[in-house]
Design an enzyme around this catalytic site. Sequence first.
Site, short mmCIF file in Angstrom:
data_model
loop_
_atom_site.label_atom_id
_atom_site.label_comp_id
_atom_site.label_asym_id
_atom_site.label_seq_id
_atom_site.Cartn_x
_atom_site.Cartn_y
_atom_site.Cartn_z
N ALA A 10 25.15 -67.85 -58.56
CA ALA A 10 24.68 -67.21 -57.33
C ALA A 10 24.54 -65.70 -57.50
N PHE A 12 22.98 -62.31 -59.91
CA PHE A 12 21.62 -61.85 -60.24
C PHE A 12 20.96 -62.68 -61.36
N ILE A 13 21.50 -62.62 -62.57
CA ILE A 13 20.81 -63.30 -63.67
C ILE A 13 20.98 -64.81 -63.54
N LYS A 35 32.20 -68.43 -57.33
CA LYS A 35 33.28 -68.03 -56.41
C LYS A 35 32.74 -67.31 -55.18
N LEU A 36 31.52 -66.84 -55.27
CA LEU A 36 30.91 -65.99 -54.22
C LEU A 36 31.78 -64.75 -53.98
N THR A 126 26.80 -59.53 -73.61
CA THR A 126 26.11 -58.27 -73.35
C THR A 126 26.07 -57.38 -74.59
N ASP A 127 25.08 -56.50 -74.62
CA ASP A 127 25.01 -55.51 -75.72
C ASP A 127 26.20 -54.55 -75.69
N GLU A 128 26.90 -54.48 -74.54
CA GLU A 128 27.98 -53.51 -74.41
C GLU A 128 29.18 -53.85 -75.30
N TYR A 151 35.11 -53.29 -68.68
CA TYR A 151 34.10 -54.35 -68.56
C TYR A 151 33.70 -54.86 -69.94
N LYS A 155 34.28 -58.62 -71.79
CA LYS A 155 33.19 -59.47 -72.31
C LYS A 155 33.39 -59.74 -73.81
N ASN A 180 20.29 -54.39 -70.71
CA ASN A 180 20.31 -54.16 -69.26
C ASN A 180 19.18 -54.92 -68.56
N ARG A 215 19.08 -46.87 -72.65
CA ARG A 215 19.27 -48.29 -72.39
C ARG A 215 17.98 -49.04 -72.72
N HIS A 277 31.37 -42.75 -70.86
CA HIS A 277 30.00 -43.26 -70.72
C HIS A 277 29.36 -43.54 -72.09
P1 NAD Z 1 26.42 -60.47 -61.00
O1 NAD Z 1 27.55 -59.54 -60.78
O2 NAD Z 1 25.15 -60.26 -60.25
O3 NAD Z 1 26.87 -61.98 -60.71
C1 NAD Z 1 28.10 -62.48 -61.16
C2 NAD Z 1 28.31 -63.82 -60.46
O4 NAD Z 1 29.54 -64.38 -60.94
C3 NAD Z 1 28.44 -63.71 -58.93
O5 NAD Z 1 27.67 -64.71 -58.32
C4 NAD Z 1 29.93 -63.92 -58.68
O6 NAD Z 1 30.20 -64.49 -57.41
C5 NAD Z 1 30.30 -64.86 -59.82
N1 NAD Z 1 31.73 -64.79 -60.18
C6 NAD Z 1 32.45 -63.68 -60.44
N2 NAD Z 1 33.73 -64.02 -60.72
C7 NAD Z 1 33.78 -65.38 -60.65
C8 NAD Z 1 34.81 -66.33 -60.86
N3 NAD Z 1 36.05 -65.94 -61.17
N4 NAD Z 1 34.52 -67.64 -60.73
C9 NAD Z 1 33.27 -68.04 -60.40
N5 NAD Z 1 32.25 -67.19 -60.18
C10 NAD Z 1 32.51 -65.88 -60.31
O7 NAD Z 1 26.17 -60.45 -62.56
P2 NAD Z 1 24.83 -60.51 -63.43
O8 NAD Z 1 24.28 -59.15 -63.57
O9 NAD Z 1 23.98 -61.62 -62.95
O10 NAD Z 1 25.45 -60.90 -64.85
C11 NAD Z 1 25.62 -62.27 -65.19
C12 NAD Z 1 26.20 -62.36 -66.59
O11 NAD Z 1 25.33 -61.70 -67.50
C13 NAD Z 1 27.55 -61.68 -66.74
O12 NAD Z 1 28.35 -62.47 -67.58
C14 NAD Z 1 27.23 -60.35 -67.38
O13 NAD Z 1 28.32 -59.86 -68.14
C15 NAD Z 1 26.05 -60.73 -68.25
N6 NAD Z 1 25.10 -59.65 -68.54
C16 NAD Z 1 24.58 -58.90 -67.51
C17 NAD Z 1 23.63 -57.92 -67.81
C18 NAD Z 1 22.99 -57.10 -66.71
O14 NAD Z 1 22.23 -56.17 -67.02
N7 NAD Z 1 23.20 -57.40 -65.45
C19 NAD Z 1 23.24 -57.68 -69.13
C20 NAD Z 1 23.81 -58.48 -70.14
C21 NAD Z 1 24.72 -59.47 -69.82
P1 TYD Z 2 24.35 -49.53 -65.02
O1 TYD Z 2 23.21 -50.11 -64.24
O2 TYD Z 2 25.67 -49.36 -64.36
O3 TYD Z 2 24.46 -50.39 -66.36
P2 TYD Z 2 25.38 -50.15 -67.68
O4 TYD Z 2 26.23 -48.97 -67.50
O5 TYD Z 2 26.17 -51.39 -67.72
O6 TYD Z 2 24.40 -49.98 -68.80
O7 TYD Z 2 23.91 -48.10 -65.55
C1 TYD Z 2 22.77 -47.95 -66.38
C2 TYD Z 2 22.70 -46.49 -66.79
O8 TYD Z 2 22.48 -45.68 -65.62
C3 TYD Z 2 23.95 -45.97 -67.43
O9 TYD Z 2 23.61 -45.04 -68.46
C4 TYD Z 2 24.68 -45.27 -66.30
C5 TYD Z 2 23.55 -44.72 -65.47
N1 TYD Z 2 23.84 -44.61 -64.02
C6 TYD Z 2 23.62 -43.40 -63.35
O10 TYD Z 2 23.16 -42.40 -63.95
N2 TYD Z 2 23.91 -43.33 -62.03
C7 TYD Z 2 24.40 -44.39 -61.34
O11 TYD Z 2 24.65 -44.26 -60.10
C8 TYD Z 2 24.61 -45.63 -62.01
C9 TYD Z 2 25.14 -46.83 -61.29
C10 TYD Z 2 24.32 -45.68 -63.36
#
Ligand code: NAD
Ligand code: TYD
Length: 340
Positions: A10, A12-13, A35-36, A126-128, A151, A155, A180, A215, A277
């Site tokens: 539920a 984003f990805i 878990k929402l 994640t790349d992080e 974070y 991961k 990202n 990024r 950072h």
């Molecule tokens: P998000 O924060 O939008 O969604 C996370 C989801 O996980 C939410 O629906 C939340 O309710 C659920 N959740 C959290 N804790 C839970 C638990 N204990 N049990 C069940 N559900 C739970 O995250 P996203 O950006 O969609 O990322 C999804 C995955 O992709 C993550 O594992 C993240 O580390 C990874 N990822 C994200 C990015 C990015 O740019 N957003 C990039 C690379 C990898």
């Molecule tokens: P973010 O979307 O938090 O992803 P991540 O840190 O996991 O890569 O941030 C992306 C980039 O944008 C990162 O270099 C931090 C920067 N950033 C800002 O400059 N201002 C902000 O308010 C946020 C949330 C991020």
Amino acid sequence: MKNLMITGGAGFIGANFVLYVLNRYPDYNVVVYDKLTYAGNLDNLLTVKDHSHYHFVQGDICDTVVVNETVQKYDIDTIVNFAAETHVDRSIMNPDAFIQTSVYGTYVLLEAARKYKLERYHQISTDEVYGHIPPGYSSKETDNLVPRSPYAASKASADLLVQSYFITYNLPVTITRGSNNIGPYQYPEKVVPLFATNALDNEPLPVYGDGRQMREYQYVTDHCEAIDLVLHRGVIGEAYNVGTAVEMENIEMIDILLTTLDRPQSLIHHVKDREGHDRRYSLNIDKIGALGWEPRHTPREAIAQTARWYRDNEWWWRKIKSGAFKEYYEKQYGHRWQNK
Ligand code: NAD
Ligand code: TYD
């Protein structure tokens, strides 16, 4: 592979992946287990809520009983784990839930996969996990994991657990490490949706430090295609980077956003930087390229397309930004405006 349990589906990805799978594989069944938390949002899944192959279970991945019941009830053969706490800034304020979900929760899911002899456990990473990368180098899957935020460390810990279950128990696992992601339904705490929605409201954009951090901004459906490919054609036990091979400074991303939304540069405000950072991430994507994948969107296209989605979908983000988000925003940014 037929009955998928998509944890964190539920978010984003995860939600984008659910929509993708139901569209691409009409005979698959999808169970979203989520878990929402504040980031989980059933609005992301509105278009499939009555789909006959879609089911929703509200549950925590740390809860062994409900995880096991769900695997049995729906005859799950594959777990794709997106569930995590995902925002670096929140992990700096309070790491607890990050560790609980990504470390203990991943362990619970791995145990379920082992107990019920699932065909596949796939971990979304994640790349992080590689830490920040010096100019001129791109991370390979075999590189050491050197996470630098709570974070990223949560991961990386999950990746190590997943790899250990492959080596120790021969569990059929795969891992993808995405860059990202941006696109529809991203909670507006992450930089692109935060800045797009602030710009639409003519609110300032809090740019951390000099804004020259780099990024790889990737369109979410490209990531979904890569996960699909690894699920169907990936080598068991292997990790695959999923990036764009095109990096960009944050200030360039902001310029594309502002130009697309026809908003002035004067909205840019440089504020106090994030602690620890990471300056640059960059992924070598040769390994997944060899499986036949390449991104369909350049980062520039991805950013512009995402900005237009937020412009056209106020129904989705306005209610989020008017709720508990306001309190978070004050806590996260209140002190930054004065304190460069
Ligand atoms: P998000 O924060 O939008 O969604 C996370 C989801 O996980 C939410 O629906 C939340 O309710 C659920 N959740 C959290 N804790 C839970 C638990 N204990 N049990 C069940 N559900 C739970 O995250 P996203 O950006 O969609 O990322 C999804 C995955 O992709 C993550 O594992 C993240 O580390 C990874 N990822 C994200 C990015 C990015 O740019 N957003 C990039 C690379 C990898
Ligand atoms: P973010 O979307 O938090 O992803 P991540 O840190 O996991 O890569 O941030 C992306 C980039 O944008 C990162 O270099 C931090 C920067 N950033 C800002 O400059 N201002 C902000 O308010 C946020 C949330 C991020």
